[in-house]
Design a protein around this motif. Structure first.
Motif, PDB file in Angstrom:
ATOM      1  N   GLU A 107       2.265  -1.791   8.922  1.00  0.00           N
ATOM      2  CA  GLU A 107       2.008  -2.557  10.147  1.00  0.00           C
ATOM      3  C   GLU A 107       2.627  -1.863  11.362  1.00  0.00           C
ATOM      4  O   GLU A 107       1.978  -1.725  12.400  1.00  0.00           O
ATOM      5  N   LYS A 108       3.864  -1.408  11.224  1.00  0.00           N
ATOM      6  CA  LYS A 108       4.569  -0.784  12.346  1.00  0.00           C
ATOM      7  C   LYS A 108       3.862   0.471  12.843  1.00  0.00           C
ATOM      8  O   LYS A 108       4.007   0.847  14.001  1.00  0.00           O
ATOM      9  N   ARG A 109       3.114   1.121  11.986  1.00  0.00           N
ATOM     10  CA  ARG A 109       2.408   2.345  12.358  1.00  0.00           C
ATOM     11  C   ARG A 109       0.902   2.143  12.532  1.00  0.00           C
ATOM     12  O   ARG A 109       0.170   3.103  12.703  1.00  0.00           O
ATOM     13  N   GLY A 110       0.466   0.887  12.456  1.00  0.00           N
ATOM     14  CA  GLY A 110      -0.953   0.607  12.645  1.00  0.00           C
ATOM     15  C   GLY A 110      -1.831   1.110  11.517  1.00  0.00           C
ATOM     16  O   GLY A 110      -3.029   1.328  11.711  1.00  0.00           O
ATOM     17  N   GLU A 111      -1.254   1.279  10.356  1.00  0.00           N
ATOM     18  CA  GLU A 111      -1.998   1.768   9.191  1.00  0.00           C
ATOM     19  C   GLU A 111      -2.664   0.588   8.484  1.00  0.00           C
ATOM     20  O   GLU A 111      -2.312   0.202   7.379  1.00  0.00           O
ATOM     21  N   TRP A 112      -3.667   0.016   9.157  1.00  0.00           N
ATOM     22  CA  TRP A 112      -4.269  -1.213   8.675  1.00  0.00           C
ATOM     23  C   TRP A 112      -5.010  -1.040   7.354  1.00  0.00           C
ATOM     24  O   TRP A 112      -5.001  -1.934   6.510  1.00  0.00           O
ATOM     25  N   GLN A 113      -5.641   0.134   7.154  1.00  0.00           N
ATOM     26  CA  GLN A 113      -6.362   0.343   5.892  1.00  0.00           C
ATOM     27  C   GLN A 113      -5.401   0.299   4.710  1.00  0.00           C
ATOM     28  O   GLN A 113      -5.699  -0.300   3.675  1.00  0.00           O
ATOM     29  N   LEU A 114      -4.239   0.933   4.891  1.00  0.00           N
ATOM     30  CA  LEU A 114      -3.248   0.940   3.813  1.00  0.00           C
ATOM     31  C   LEU A 114      -2.650  -0.447   3.595  1.00  0.00           C
ATOM     32  O   LEU A 114      -2.404  -0.854   2.455  1.00  0.00           O
ATOM     33  N   ALA A 115      -2.416  -1.167   4.694  1.00  0.00           N
ATOM     34  CA  ALA A 115      -1.882  -2.528   4.580  1.00  0.00           C
ATOM     35  C   ALA A 115      -2.844  -3.410   3.778  1.00  0.00           C
ATOM     36  O   ALA A 115      -2.425  -4.156   2.880  1.00  0.00           O
ATOM     37  N   LEU A 116      -4.127  -3.311   4.088  1.00  0.00           N
ATOM     38  CA  LEU A 116      -5.127  -4.101   3.359  1.00  0.00           C
ATOM     39  C   LEU A 116      -5.255  -3.651   1.906  1.00  0.00           C
ATOM     40  O   LEU A 116      -5.435  -4.475   0.999  1.00  0.00           O
ATOM     41  N   SER A 117      -5.129  -2.352   1.690  1.00  0.00           N
ATOM     42  CA  SER A 117      -5.170  -1.827   0.326  1.00  0.00           C
ATOM     43  C   SER A 117      -4.003  -2.363  -0.503  1.00  0.00           C
ATOM     44  O   SER A 117      -4.163  -2.710  -1.674  1.00  0.00           O
ATOM     45  N   LEU A 118      -2.826  -2.445   0.121  1.00  0.00           N
ATOM     46  CA  LEU A 118      -1.663  -2.993  -0.586  1.00  0.00           C
ATOM     47  C   LEU A 118      -1.868  -4.469  -0.927  1.00  0.00           C
ATOM     48  O   LEU A 118      -1.489  -4.920  -2.015  1.00  0.00           O
ATOM     49  N   LEU A 119      -2.486  -5.221  -0.010  1.00  0.00           N
ATOM     50  CA  LEU A 119      -2.807  -6.626  -0.312  1.00  0.00           C
ATOM     51  C   LEU A 119      -3.739  -6.719  -1.518  1.00  0.00           C
ATOM     52  O   LEU A 119      -3.553  -7.568  -2.394  1.00  0.00           O
ATOM     53  N   SER A 120      -4.708  -5.840  -1.555  1.00  0.00           N
ATOM     54  CA  SER A 120      -5.639  -5.801  -2.681  1.00  0.00           C
ATOM     55  C   SER A 120      -4.912  -5.446  -3.983  1.00  0.00           C
ATOM     56  O   SER A 120      -5.156  -6.048  -5.027  1.00  0.00           O
ATOM     57  N   ASP A 121      -3.992  -4.465  -3.887  1.00  0.00           N
ATOM     58  CA  ASP A 121      -3.210  -4.072  -5.065  1.00  0.00           C
ATOM     59  C   ASP A 121      -2.370  -5.239  -5.577  1.00  0.00           C
ATOM     60  O   ASP A 121      -2.209  -5.405  -6.788  1.00  0.00           O
ATOM     61  N   MET A 122      -1.853  -6.026  -4.657  1.00  0.00           N
ATOM     62  CA  MET A 122      -1.060  -7.191  -5.062  1.00  0.00           C
ATOM     63  C   MET A 122      -1.898  -8.126  -5.932  1.00  0.00           C
ATOM     64  O   MET A 122      -1.430  -8.598  -6.972  1.00  0.00           O
ATOM     65  N   ALA A 123      -3.128  -8.371  -5.504  1.00  0.00           N
ATOM     66  CA  ALA A 123      -4.008  -9.267  -6.259  1.00  0.00           C
ATOM     67  C   ALA A 123      -4.303  -8.685  -7.644  1.00  0.00           C
ATOM     68  O   ALA A 123      -4.256  -9.403  -8.654  1.00  0.00           O
ATOM     69  N   LEU A 124      -4.558  -7.375  -7.693  1.00  0.00           N
ATOM     70  CA  LEU A 124      -4.849  -6.728  -8.972  1.00  0.00           C
ATOM     71  C   LEU A 124      -3.654  -6.782  -9.922  1.00  0.00           C
ATOM     72  O   LEU A 124      -3.815  -6.892 -11.139  1.00  0.00           O
ATOM     73  N   ASN A 160       0.277 -12.050   7.386  1.00  0.00           N
ATOM     74  CA  ASN A 160       0.551 -11.832   8.806  1.00  0.00           C
ATOM     75  C   ASN A 160       0.832 -10.369   9.137  1.00  0.00           C
ATOM     76  O   ASN A 160       0.373  -9.855  10.158  1.00  0.00           O
ATOM     77  N   ALA A 161       1.572  -9.705   8.256  1.00  0.00           N
ATOM     78  CA  ALA A 161       1.855  -8.276   8.480  1.00  0.00           C
ATOM     79  C   ALA A 161       0.563  -7.460   8.403  1.00  0.00           C
ATOM     80  O   ALA A 161       0.344  -6.570   9.234  1.00  0.00           O
ATOM     81  N   ALA A 162      -0.300  -7.785   7.446  1.00  0.00           N
ATOM     82  CA  ALA A 162      -1.564  -7.045   7.313  1.00  0.00           C
ATOM     83  C   ALA A 162      -2.458  -7.316   8.539  1.00  0.00           C
ATOM     84  O   ALA A 162      -3.100  -6.399   9.060  1.00  0.00           O
TER      85      ALA A 162
END
Length: 147
Positions: free
Chosen positions: A112-129, A140-142
């Motif tokens: 989030e701090k670096r605006g790396e939104w694709q990676l933030a969303l990917s991490l959310l997806s990884d959490m679900a998996l 909120n961070a994503a």
């Protein structure tokens, strides 16, 4: 106990000096000592020092635990070191470690701090998996990373 008190009192430099002094008189650093010094450094965003302590810990054959990893991820997050956060998460997974909600939260916040939104969303997806529950903080961070 003294280094732990330094950690709680945000005296990261004192904690590091104590750890060095103890080593000079032959007192071997253990998990609690390392974690206290790492947490003290992490609270102030001293990611290089925290990462160095993690490396020294492994060199001395002291097994890192969840607190060690959390302190390191916190330091990376505070400094916006998203790539280092992702590297550490990858290493933990490769070593068969279970990632918790906090680990993901720190990594998503670093993205989030670096605006790396694709990676933030990917991490959310990884959490679900991985069946790690995401909460309002993760979402909120994503979302913030996407702004």
């Amino acid at each position: 106990a003294t280094i732990s008190a330094c950690e709680k009192g945000c005296q990261w430099l004192t904690a590091l000096k104590l750890q060095t002094s103890l080593a000079k008189v032959g007192i071997v650093a253990d998990l609690v000592l390392f974690n206290s010094a790492m947490s003290a450094c992490a609270r102030h965003g001293h990611w290089q020092l925290t990462a160095d302590l993690l490396s020294k810990m492994l060199e001395k054959k002291v097994l890192a635990d969840e607190t060690s990893h959390s302190a390191t991820l916190t330091a990376f997050e505070k400094a916006g070191q998203w790539s280092l956060s992702l590297d550490l998460l990858g290493q933990l997974l490769a070593n068969g470690e279970t990632l918790d909600s906090f680990s993901f939260s720190a990594a998503i916040s670093a993205c989030e701090k670096r605006g790396e939104w694709q990676l933030a969303l990917s991490l959310l997806s990884d959490m679900a998996l991985m069946k790690v529950a995401a909460d309002e903080i993760h979402f909120n961070a994503a979302i913030s990373a996407c702004e």
